[in-house]
Design a protein around this motif. Structure first.
Motif, mmCIF file in Angstrom:
data_model
loop_
_atom_site.group_PDB
_atom_site.id
_atom_site.type_symbol
_atom_site.label_atom_id
_atom_site.label_comp_id
_atom_site.label_asym_id
_atom_site.label_seq_id
_atom_site.Cartn_x
_atom_site.Cartn_y
_atom_site.Cartn_z
ATOM 1 N N SER A 21 0.823 -1.204 0.000
ATOM 2 C CA SER A 21 0.000 0.000 0.000
ATOM 3 C C SER A 21 0.859 1.256 0.000
ATOM 4 O O SER A 21 0.616 2.195 -0.751
ATOM 5 C CB SER A 21 -0.919 0.007 1.226
ATOM 6 O OG SER A 21 -1.604 1.229 1.315
ATOM 7 N N SER A 234 0.912 6.047 3.156
ATOM 8 C CA SER A 234 -0.483 5.587 3.255
ATOM 9 C C SER A 234 -1.047 5.791 4.646
ATOM 10 O O SER A 234 -1.771 4.945 5.175
ATOM 11 C CB SER A 234 -0.604 4.110 2.846
ATOM 12 O OG SER A 234 -0.401 3.956 1.481
ATOM 13 N N SER A 333 -1.338 -0.520 -4.254
ATOM 14 C CA SER A 333 -1.853 0.661 -3.556
ATOM 15 C C SER A 333 -3.348 0.841 -3.820
ATOM 16 O O SER A 333 -4.117 1.150 -2.911
ATOM 17 C CB SER A 333 -1.097 1.914 -4.002
ATOM 18 O OG SER A 333 0.266 1.843 -3.633
ATOM 19 N N SER A 336 -5.499 -1.396 -1.692
ATOM 20 C CA SER A 336 -5.642 -0.944 -0.304
ATOM 21 C C SER A 336 -6.600 0.234 -0.190
ATOM 22 O O SER A 336 -7.358 0.339 0.787
ATOM 23 C CB SER A 336 -4.270 -0.563 0.262
ATOM 24 O OG SER A 336 -3.755 0.608 -0.351
#
Length: 510
Positions: A21, A234, A333, A336
Motif C-alpha cells: 500500500s 499511506s 496501492s 488498499s
C-alpha cells in the motif's frame, strides 16, 4: 466485538500488504524530484526527521485505532466516540476520490509497458502522450467523450482489482501482496542496476545526492519533507486503520510499523538512485546539464522516460520493466485504497464481502470510467489530485489528531494498547510527536496551502473549474461524512469499545 471479522494469516502477510500500500506511484516519480529540488543529499536530513517525528508516530496512531477498535475507519472512530464517526467517513470519501483517478494512471502505465516494446511514441513523447494516446482537449472542462484505448484498459484494471478484493483479506489482498511486492522489488532492483551502468549515471547521482546545506534553513524544504512522508506512507486516510483491524489480537504492532516505514523509505531512496542514474544518461546523450532534464510526476514517467528508452541500448526491455514496476506499485496501492471503502460499507450495512465489493466496486468503476478515460480527463485528474492530497488528507489527519488526542484525550490509551502487544514500547516521545509536532506541521501545511490556492488558483485553470473540482468536492466530502455518521448502524452491530483484557499479551509486554 465482531467475532466474524477476517484476519491476516500471519504478521508477515500484513507487513507485505502494508508495504504494498505504501509503496506506490509517488515513491517512484515524486520522491526523486522532491528530493532534488529541496537540497539533494541534504534533503535526507529533514526527510528522516519527518519520518521519525511524524510518519512513524502517525503510522502507530493508525495502528492503535485500527487494532484496538477492530473496525473500518467509521466503525473504529464510532467505538472511540459517537461524534467521531464522521472522521472515519471523511477518510472513506477521500479514498473513494483517490481510487477513481488513481486507477487510470495505472491504466496509462499498463499501456506504456506495451508501447515501450515498439517505442510507439516516436520522436516526440509529449505529443504522443497528450495527442495520440490521451487525445486531450485544450479546454479545461468536464467532458464525457471516451478515449477507447484508455477506457478499455481502465476497465480491465478495475476488473482485476475487484476480483482480488472479492477473494477477501487473506486469499485476495494478502495473496496478491505476496506476489506483487516481491515482484516489484526484483524488477526495480534490475532497473536500478541497469541504470547504474549507463553513461552519465555518475553525473545523475551526483546531481541527486550533492547536498546543498544552506537550504536546510528554508522552511519550505522542511514542509516538503513532511509532505512527502504524509503522502507516501499511506497514513491518515484510513488504509492502515483498516489493515490493522484485520490483525490477530496479540500482534507486535510497533515493530511491524517500523518495518513498513523503513521499507517504504528505503524504496524511495532506491527509486531516486534509479531515476537519477537514468536522467544522468539522458543528460549525457543530449549534452545538457542534468537539471535541464529533471522532471517529476506524469512528465517524468510518460515523457522523460520514453526519451531515455528511445536513446539507450536495450531500451524497449528497460521501458517494459519500468512501466511494469509502475503497474505493480500502483495496483497494490489501489487495492488498499478501495478496501477502505469496501470495509466501511460492509461494517455499516452488515452485508457480505461480495455484496460490498459489487456495490462499492461498481460505483467506483462507473465514476472512474465516466470522468477520467476521456478527452478532458487529465485536467480533471490534476485538479482533483491536488486538492484531495493537499487539502483532504492533510485536513482529515489534522482533525483526527485534534479530536482524539486533544479533545478526547485518548493518547494514553493508545500508548497502553500498543505497548501491551508490542516488543518496542512507546511513551512520552510518541505523545509529544503526535500531540504537538505533527498537528503543528499539519496545521501549517493546511493553512498555507489553502491561502496559496485561494490567492493564486491552481495550474492556470479557470476559477470555476478549480472551484467545482477542487473546493466543492472537498466540502462535499465533509458534508457527506457528517450525513453518513447520522445514519443508524444495522441492528446487531457492536458499537462498544473492546474490553481491555482482550488485548493483554501473555508475554508480559506491559
Amino acid at each position: 466485538m465482531d467475532t466474524q471479522r477476517e484476519v491476516w494469516s500471519a504478521r508477515s502477510v500484513f507487513i507485505l500488504a502494508a508495504i504494498g500500500s505504501a509503496v506506490g506511484l509517488g515513491n517512484i516519480w515524486r520522491f526523486p524530484y522532491v528530493a532534488y529540488t529541496n537540497g539533494g543529499g541534504a534533503f535526507i536530513i529533514p526527510y528522516l526527521i519527518a519520518l521519525l517525528t511524524a510518519g512513524i508516530p502517525l503510522l502507530f496512531f493508525d495502528y492503535a485505532i485500527g487494532h484496538k477498535f477492530r473496525g473500518s475507519p467509521p466503525l473504529a472512530f464510532r467505538r472511540i466516540s459517537r461524534w467521531a464517526e464522521s472522521l472515519g467517513w471523511w477518510q472513506v470519501g477521500i479514498c473513494f476520490v483517490i481510487a477513481v483517478y488513481y486507477a487510470v494512471i495505472i491504466a496509462w502505465a499498463a499501456r506504456y509497458a506495451i508501447f515501450s516494446l515498439g517505442e510507439a511514441w516516436g520522436d516526440d513523447p509529449e505529443a504522443f502522450l497528450f495527442g495520440n494516446f490521451l487525445q486531450q482537449e485544450d479546454t479545461a472542462r468536464v467532458g464525457f467523450d471516451l478515449v477507447p484505448g484508455v477506457a478499455i484498459t481502465l476497465l480491465l484494471i478495475w476488473i482485476a482489482t475487484l476480483v482480488v478484493l472479492a477473494f477477501g483479506v487473506q486469499r485476495g489482498i494478502g495473496a496478491s501482496a505476496k506476489i506483487f511486492v516481491p515482484l516489484l522489488v526484483v524488477l526495480f532492483l534490475a532497473l536500478v542496476i541497469r541504470s547504474l551502468f549507463l553513461d552519465g549515471a555518475a553525473e545523475g547521482l551526483t546531481a541527486f545526492f550533492q547536498p546543498d546545506w544552506s537550504i536546510l534553513t528554508n522552511a519550505t524544504v522542511w514542509i516538503a519533507a513532511y509532505g512527502q512522508i504524509f503522502f507516501s506512507l499511506s497514513i491518515a486516510f484510513g488504509i492502515m486503520i483498516t489493515y490493522a483491524s484485520y490483525l490477530k489480537l496479540k500482534t507486535n504492532m510497533t515493530s511491524s510499523g517500523l518495518v513498513v516505514a523503513f521499507s517504504n523509505s528505503s524504496f524511495e531512496i532506491l527509486a531516486g538512485i534509479g531515476v537519477f542514474a537514468a536522467l544522468g544518461y539522458m543528460a549525457a546523450v543530449a549534452a545538457v546539464p542534468v537539471d535541464e532534464v529533471v522532471s517529476g510526476g506524469i512528465g517524468l514517467a510518460f515523457i522523460a522516460f520514453p526519451q531515455i528508452i528511445s536513446a539507450m541500448p536495450g531500451g524497449p526491455l528497460f521501458g517494459f520493466v519500468f512501466f511494469a514496476c509502475l503497474v505493480a506499485a500502483g495496483f497494490t496501492s489501489l487495492i488498499s485504497i478501495v478496501q477502505v471503502v469496501i470495509a466501511a460499507v460492509q461494517d455499516k450495512m452488515r452485508i457480505s464481502r461480495l455484496a460490498s465489493v459489487a456495490l462499492v466496486g461498481g460505483s467506483m468503476t462507473i465514476v472512474s470510467m465516466a470522468l477520467f478515460p476521456t478527452t478532458t480527463g487529465v485536467g480533471v485528474l490534476d485538479v482533483v489530485d491536488k486538492f484531495v492530497n493537499n487539502i483532504g488528507i492533510v485536513g482529515v489527519a489534522f482533525a483526527a489528531i485534534v479530536a482524539t488526542i486533544w479533545f478526547l484525550r485518548r493518547g494514553p490509551e493508545f500508548v497502553e494498547h500498543l505497548n501491551s502487544v508490542s516488543s518496542f514500547h512507546i511513551g512520552i516521545i510518541w505523545r509529544l510527536c503526535i500531540g504537538v509536532a505533527t498537528p503543528i506541521v499539519l496545521g501549517y501545511m493546511l493553512v498555507s496551502e489553502m491561502i496559496t490556492l485561494v490567492d493564486e488558483g491552481y495550474g492556470g485553470y479557470p476559477t470555476d473549474f478549480v472551484a467545482g473540482l477542487g473546493w466543492a468536492v472537498q466540502i462535499a466530502l465533509i458534508v457527506l461524512a457528517l450525513a453518513l455518521s447520522l445514519l443508524p448502524w444495522r441492528q446487531g452491530t457492536d458499537l462498544t469499545p473492546p474490553k481491555h483484557h482482550e488485548f493483554v499479551n501473555p508475554g508480559g509486554h506491559r
